[in-house]
Design an enzyme around this catalytic site. Structure first.
Site, PDB file in Angstrom:
ATOM      1  N   LYS A  87       0.811  -1.219   0.000  1.00  0.00           N
ATOM      2  CA  LYS A  87       0.000   0.000   0.000  1.00  0.00           C
ATOM      3  C   LYS A  87       0.847   1.272   0.000  1.00  0.00           C
ATOM      4  CE  LYS A  87      -4.063  -2.122   2.104  1.00  0.00           C
ATOM      5  NZ  LYS A  87      -5.002  -2.097   3.260  1.00  0.00           N
ATOM      6  N   ASP A 127     -10.495   2.019   2.231  1.00  0.00           N
ATOM      7  CA  ASP A 127     -10.675   1.385   3.535  1.00  0.00           C
ATOM      8  C   ASP A 127     -11.337   2.340   4.522  1.00  0.00           C
ATOM      9  OD1 ASP A 127      -9.604  -1.102   2.913  1.00  0.00           O
ATOM     10  OD2 ASP A 127      -7.568  -0.541   3.474  1.00  0.00           O
TER      11      ASP A 127
END
Length: 297
Positions: A87, A127
């Site tokens: 990420k 998220d």
């Protein structure tokens, strides 16, 4: 719906770039490990519900390899879902990133400007709003008190920001390496503290605990009782239930699961991959969400 029209969920994962199949446009989840990912089931269920003949596969890319792998990608890639440990690399790879991605230090969604190799990518973190949506679905609209986050990685950063967005009065981040918790707390700003995981206890003022430890946190000592009304987010979904989920479920306290989080962040990815804004609903979105939920069961 036949296999000739809609690709099947791929078996396993590709060590190199996944081969192009019959789909008109390609997507994949990137990470290492990635063979366990449920993202193909989720995403393909959405595209079938939407009538889109798109492919979605798993692509294993070890840490440090994202830029080289995606820089050499072939034709037809619309975007990627990104999981651990990539990420932060996806954040560096993206030509443009959202404020949520920048603040969290994590990109879990890359969307290309075109299907051409070398097209620039936009980076997003779904998220954070996905967690907020998952809480809302459970009727948990606000965090009235302290939020505690276990772990100090990229998922922990997203959970901490989501807790702030839900109204937490203070966020405490606990990590096995306290210096990592302190560094993340400093990056997130006022009202956030970094502490040692060895000192974690859910006090009476705690309204939320976010367990982001891979596989679920296993307490080394008795954590005590669950604070009245406190909700748990257990980011791990395999194995299930995690030790803290067992404790919360035994106390009949609210639990938001890792699959809840996975589902709702994936809905937002489907929006982005389709060219919509993150806050723009899909056509017949309620039906699409139910199709995705069924694919998880």
């Amino acid at each position: 719906m036949t296999n000739e029209r809609y690709p099947e969920v791929p078996e396993g994962f590709s060590e190199g770039e996944p081969p192009r199949g019959i789909g008109s446009q390609r997507l994949a989840v990137l990470g290492d490990p990635v063979g366990h990912s449920r993202s193909p089931q989720l995403q393909l269920a959405a595209y079938r519900a939407l009538g889109r003949r798109w492919e979605y596969s798993r692509w294993r890319i070890p840490a440090g390899g994202l830029a080289a792998a995606l820089g050499a990608r072939g034709q037809g890639w619309r975007g990627f879902s990104v999981t651990a440990p990539l990420k932060a690399e996806a954040l560096a790879f993206a030509s443009e990133v959202s404020p949520d991605a920048r603040r969290s230090g994590a990109v879990n969604t890359l969307v290309f400007d075109s299907l051409e190799p070398g097209a620039p990518a936009r980076g997003e973190n779904t998220d954070i709003p996905g967690i907020v949506r998952a809480f809302g679905e459970r009727g948990l609209e606000r965090i009235e008190g302290v939020a505690q986050v276990l772990g100090a990685g990229e998922t922990a950063a997203s959970v901490a920001i989501a807790a702030q967005r839900l109204g937490a009065s203070r966020v405490e981040i606990f990590a096995r390496r306290p210096e990592r918790a302190e560094a993340l707390a400093e990056r997130l700003g006022d009202g956030v503290a970094g502490l040692s995981l060895a000192d974690w206890r859910p006090g009476d003022d705690v309204a939320f605990v976010g367990d982001t430890v891979p596989g679920g946190y296993v307490p080394t000592t008795d954590p005590g009782r669950v604070p009245a009304g406190a909700a748990l987010l257990s980011a791990a979904y395999h194995p299930w239930p995690t030790p803290l989920a067992e404790l919360w479920l035994g106390a009949e306290a609210p639990v938001v699961t890792g699959l809840d989080m996975l589902l709702h962040q994936a809905v937002l990815q489907v929006r982005l991959f389709g060219g919509s804004a993150i806050d723009e609903s899909l056509p017949n979105e309620a039906d699409v969400v139910e199709a995705m939920r069924a694919a998880l069961s």
